[in-house]
Write a protein that holds these residues in place. Structure first.
Motif, PDB file in Angstrom:
ATOM      1  N   MET A 258       0.944  -1.082   0.085  1.00  0.00           N
ATOM      2  CA  MET A 258       0.001   0.169   0.031  1.00  0.00           C
ATOM      3  C   MET A 258       0.866   1.249  -0.058  1.00  0.00           C
ATOM      4  SD  MET A 258      -3.042   1.273   2.576  1.00  0.00           S
ATOM      5  CE  MET A 258      -1.805   1.506   4.143  1.00  0.00           C
ATOM      6  N   ASP A 259       0.592   2.190  -1.005  1.00  0.00           N
ATOM      7  CA  ASP A 259       1.521   3.255  -1.018  1.00  0.00           C
ATOM      8  C   ASP A 259       2.800   3.222  -1.023  1.00  0.00           C
ATOM      9  OD1 ASP A 259      -0.904   5.052  -0.839  1.00  0.00           O
ATOM     10  OD2 ASP A 259      -0.753   4.927   1.296  1.00  0.00           O
ATOM     11  N   GLY A 260       3.425   2.034  -1.835  1.00  0.00           N
ATOM     12  CA  GLY A 260       4.632   1.519  -2.046  1.00  0.00           C
ATOM     13  C   GLY A 260       5.153   0.902  -0.831  1.00  0.00           C
ATOM     14  N   LEU A 261       4.512   0.493   0.203  1.00  0.00           N
ATOM     15  CA  LEU A 261       4.927  -0.203   1.180  1.00  0.00           C
ATOM     16  C   LEU A 261       4.787  -1.583   1.414  1.00  0.00           C
ATOM     17  CD1 LEU A 261       6.566  -0.088   3.889  1.00  0.00           C
ATOM     18  CD2 LEU A 261       4.555   0.553   5.116  1.00  0.00           C
ATOM     19  N   VAL A 262       5.498  -2.483   1.270  1.00  0.00           N
ATOM     20  CA  VAL A 262       5.519  -3.897   1.227  1.00  0.00           C
ATOM     21  C   VAL A 262       4.791  -4.341   2.292  1.00  0.00           C
ATOM     22  CG1 VAL A 262       6.102  -6.034   0.795  1.00  0.00           C
ATOM     23  CG2 VAL A 262       7.135  -4.497  -0.621  1.00  0.00           C
ATOM     24  N   LEU A 263       3.455  -4.863   2.667  1.00  0.00           N
ATOM     25  CA  LEU A 263       3.025  -5.482   3.911  1.00  0.00           C
ATOM     26  C   LEU A 263       3.205  -6.985   4.034  1.00  0.00           C
ATOM     27  CD1 LEU A 263      -0.593  -3.504   3.487  1.00  0.00           C
ATOM     28  CD2 LEU A 263       1.530  -2.786   4.681  1.00  0.00           C
ATOM     29  N   LYS A 264       3.160  -7.606   3.191  1.00  0.00           N
ATOM     30  CA  LYS A 264       3.612  -8.941   3.181  1.00  0.00           C
ATOM     31  C   LYS A 264       3.479  -9.877   1.964  1.00  0.00           C
ATOM     32  CE  LYS A 264      -1.336 -10.562   4.544  1.00  0.00           C
ATOM     33  NZ  LYS A 264      -2.265 -11.272   5.350  1.00  0.00           N
TER      34      LYS A 264
END
Length: 264
Positions: A8-14
């Protein structure tokens, strides 16, 4: 093993490995991939994975499913495809498809799927062979969803008429199912035969009309997978459910006529 990378928004969550045949995506907690966002429907989409192939299907979601910027209903996933669900993104990381080997594989991918391109493929050499392999992969992916449906219906039919218990401990030997085959009746490869030894065989032309033939204990079935028009059997268009094939049925698919028959 194929996997999804949720961000989300370029941030890897999993990262989510696709270990199941069906991986559901949605807002409700029972989904395999739960995304708690109002833009995501309770049961938004599903990814069906069989062997190295995966396809994504929208489950009638309110806001739709977007892949690589385009809204889709059903999409056969390829490496680096990006699924957009509201503010969230799922990047598909797949495995490379194994190269087809043997005369039967070549027959299916060039003679049946794209018979008109056989001479061009021979002249083009390795480059055309790679393109044919891509076409085969696409067709195999399309077969995945239909094969699961055909298996479920066939198994249901089998369960509805259980056989009585044998009086003795030794169970009777089941008769061996005759091997099926198809023979092309039209096109540049008329006369060629293909034995249907595999559990599923994909026929047609991706993007135009594709069907899958499945080999089940109850016999052979043809199921429509892709295309505005469904294949015909003996001049009659088949329905949405798997259609049981009988000896000497004539199938017309992607402009090519072929005969299904059982070998003695």
């Amino acid at each position: 093993m194929a996997k999804l990378i949720l961000s989300m928004d370029g941030l890897v969550l999993k990262e989510i490995p696709l270990t199941k045949e069906r991986t559901t995506i949605g807002r409700k907690p029972h989904n395999d991939i739960q995304i708690d966002n109002l833009a995501v429907s309770g049961e938004h989409a599903v990814i069906v994975t069989i062997l190295n192939d995966s396809f994504l299907e929208d489950l009638g979601s309110t806001n739709g499913t977007i892949v690589n910027g385009n809204p889709i209903k059903k999409h056969f996933l390829q490496n680096n495809d990006v699924i957009e669900l509201g503010k969230y993104k799922l990047k598909f990381v797949g495995e490379a498809a194994p190269a087809a080997t043997g005369e039967k594989a070549d027959f299916e991918k060039t003679m049946v799927l794209r018979p008109a391109a056989m001479k061009a493929a021979q002249a083009a050499g390795a480059g055309a062979g790679a393109q044919a392999a891509v076409a085969q992969r696409q067709a195999a992916v399309q077969a995945a969803g239909a094969s699961a449906t055909a298996a479920g219906i066939a198994d249901k039919d089998a369960r509805s008429t259980p056989a009585p218990a044998a009086p003795s401990a030794a169970a009777p030997t089941k008769p061996v199912q005759p091997l099926g085959a198809i023979q092309l009746l039209s096109g540049g490869n008329a006369g060629r035969e293909l034995e249907l030894t595999k559990p599923l065989t994909t026929l047609g032309k991706p993007g135009v009309q594709v069907a899958v033939l499945t080999r089940r204990p109850q016999g052979y079935f043809i199921t429509h997978v892709e295309g505005d028009k469904r294949p015909t059997v003996n001049g009659q268009e088949i329905g949405a459910a798997p259609h049981s094939l009988k000896d000497h049925d004539v199938i017309e698919l992607a402009g090519v006529k072929m005969e299904f028959f059982l070998k003695a």
